[in-house]
Design a protein around this motif. Structure first.
Motif: not given
Length: 507
Positions: A364-366, A370-371, A445-448
């Motif tokens: 998730v960190g990667n 990236e985003h 999904d949280n990250a996005q």
């Protein structure tokens, strides 16, 4: 829980009347009243769901059922002090030892990170027979008096720096010309050597060997201290400085610092309170980013170790422990290592393993890095994206040349995210670094979702706020007839937007 829940305004009034104003709230203009939580989510009194991007204490997720059950079951049987034999404390020490280098084989259990760092200071002084401590600029190691003394983040606003504290720091005034071989004094005896920040520090990303250059600054501080007759007991550092702005020191820096410290007769203390237990993804401990050969003399743990339960630990070597024992003075902590706390600690380790949260933090960190980096390419106000695992900082800047901290813009952005039910906060000397330290169950999904909202808000700021160069200010949008930027106009604009935003929550 009360049958008739108290209104938010009533709770706020009681807090203001009964608690000190120094005990501050997030979003003081319109604080959030949280009444329950689950996983990476917090819920207010109206049932609204907030995504928690900053609570590194609820390490495996708020109210994780396995951790809650472990505490409950042990509470039903026994909870007493560690002067009696009990399996939980030795089982827990054994499990922790399996995650650490073999040299770190003696454990002390406590209740908070502050207690852990205070004990580490005592251990170092007893072992070395020395008094002085080196710390990094903007460091924070706890709220006890002994730790406020070694926390520039705090003592600069209090009694100042003690003679036995040596801060590895950058000059405060941007007007001062600084060179690595030019030493001046800052208030209360501080010597000028920089935080190992390769983005806005003295040695940046274009330096051929920033690790060696920054480590040599520590060496210089040691030499000057010794010329004054001072003797170094320890170097304290978070393995990844967090309050200083989510700093990622250059690889090899801490290894070289440890050589200089040990040559001076001191110990290396790795503060893992905010960054340990798999948060960095690649390793279980952040100090392991330095490589297998690097072993601190003392490691301190807290916060995430108990997932919200008050647990802390100090791990050290046999030699350091024996020197402490030689005083003949017992070390006893009433609640440290009690059966319930150790049951909780064991449960946290179980969850980390069974749910593979360290690998999850990497994935998730990667994805998040990236985003966020894609947003950096799109939005000039994002000067730097740095991090590892689920320890990430987004450095907001007013201009790309000077990298001036975008403090007001960061505060406004965090407020807008809160309006969108995302809880984030800032750190760093300029309070301009967005810090991501969510529970490790934080999902792709949280990250996005967070990145999409960040994109929307920054786009809106570029269209409407335009308070700094990196928000692409248009000509004549906030200028005097003289052509100079009107700071008061910009501040007024900030306040107007701020007031409109919070008016939606009031009443």
């Amino acid at each position: 829980m009360a049958a008739d829940p108290r209104a938010k305004a009533a709770t706020l009034n009681l807090r203001r009347r009964l608690l000190s104003s120094s005990c501050r709230l997030f979003f003081p203009e319109d604080p959030v009243k949280i009444i329950r939580s689950k996983g990476q989510y917090l819920y207010d009194e109206q049932g609204r769901e907030f995504l928690d991007c900053i609570n590194n204490v609820a390490h495996v997720g708020h109210c994780h059922p396995i951790v809650v059950q472990a505490a409950h079951e042990q509470n039903l049987v026994l909870n007493t002090n560690s002067r009696y034999l009990h399996d939980n404390i030795v089982d827990y020490a054994q499990r922790l030892s399996e995650t650490l280098p073999k040299e770190l084989s003696v454990f002390y259990f406590l209740n908070s990170g502050s207690e852990a760092n205070d004990l580490a200071l005592r251990l170092a002084r007893q072992y070395t027979g020395h008094q002085d401590v080196l710390v990094l600029d903007h460091a924070y190691h706890g709220h006890l008096s002994s730790l406020i003394d070694i926390s520039p983040y705090k003592f600069r606003d209090l009694d100042g720096q003690k003679e036995w504290v040596h801060v590895v720091c950058t000059p405060i005034s941007t007007q001062v010309s600084f060179h690595p071989q030019t030493w001046t004094t800052w208030q209360c005896l501080s010597l000028q050597a920089p935080l190992p920040d390769t983005y806005r520090g003295l040695y940046r990303e274009d330096h051929p060997n920033p690790a060696e250059a920054y480590a040599n600054e520590v060496k210089n501080v040691i030499n000057i201290a010794q010329e004054k007759g001072r003797k170094i007991a320890a170097f304290f550092a978070e393995s990844l400085p967090s309050v200083a702005g989510q700093i990622i020191p250059p690889a090899g820096y801490f290894s070289q610092v440890a050589e200089h410290i040990r040559r001076a007769g001191g110990l290396f203390v790795a503060d893992e309170i905010q960054v340990g237990f798999g948060r960095v993804g690649k390793h279980f401990w952040a100090f392991q980013l330095e490589g297998e050969s690097f072993v601190p003399d003392i490691v301190t743990m807290g916060k995430s170790i108990g997932n919200g339960h008050p647990v802390a630990c100090v791990a050290t070597t046999q030699a350091v422990s024996r020197a402490f024992e030689a005083t003949g003075v017992e070390y006893f902590n009433t609640f440290g290592g009690n059966p319930v706390s150790c049951a909780v600690g064991l449960a946290v380790l179980d969850v980390l393993e069974t749910e593979q949260l360290q690998a999850h933090a990497t994935n998730v960190g990667n994805f998040l890095m990236e985003h966020l980096s894609q947003q950096k390419a799109k939005h000039p106000i994002i000067g730097d994206v740095r991090g590892t695992g689920l320890f990430i900082g987004v450095d907001l800047i007013k201009d790309e040349t000077l990298r001036t901290p975008a403090t007001e813009e960061a505060e406004y952005l965090v407020s807008r995210l809160k309006e969108n039910y995302i809880l984030l906060s800032t750190d760093g000397p300029g309070r301009n670094v967005l810090k991501f330290k969510p529970p490790l169950c934080f999902s792709l999904d949280n990250a996005q979702h967070v990145v999409a909202k960040l994109d929307d808000i920054l786009t809106d700021m570029e269209e409407k706020v335009r308070s700094c160069k990196t928000l692409r200010i248009q000509p004549n949008s906030a200028k005097h007839p003289s052509g100079k930027w009107d700071l008061m106009f910009v501040l007024h604009l900030h306040q107007e937007i701020h007031d409109k935003m919070f008016s939606r929550f009031r009443g």
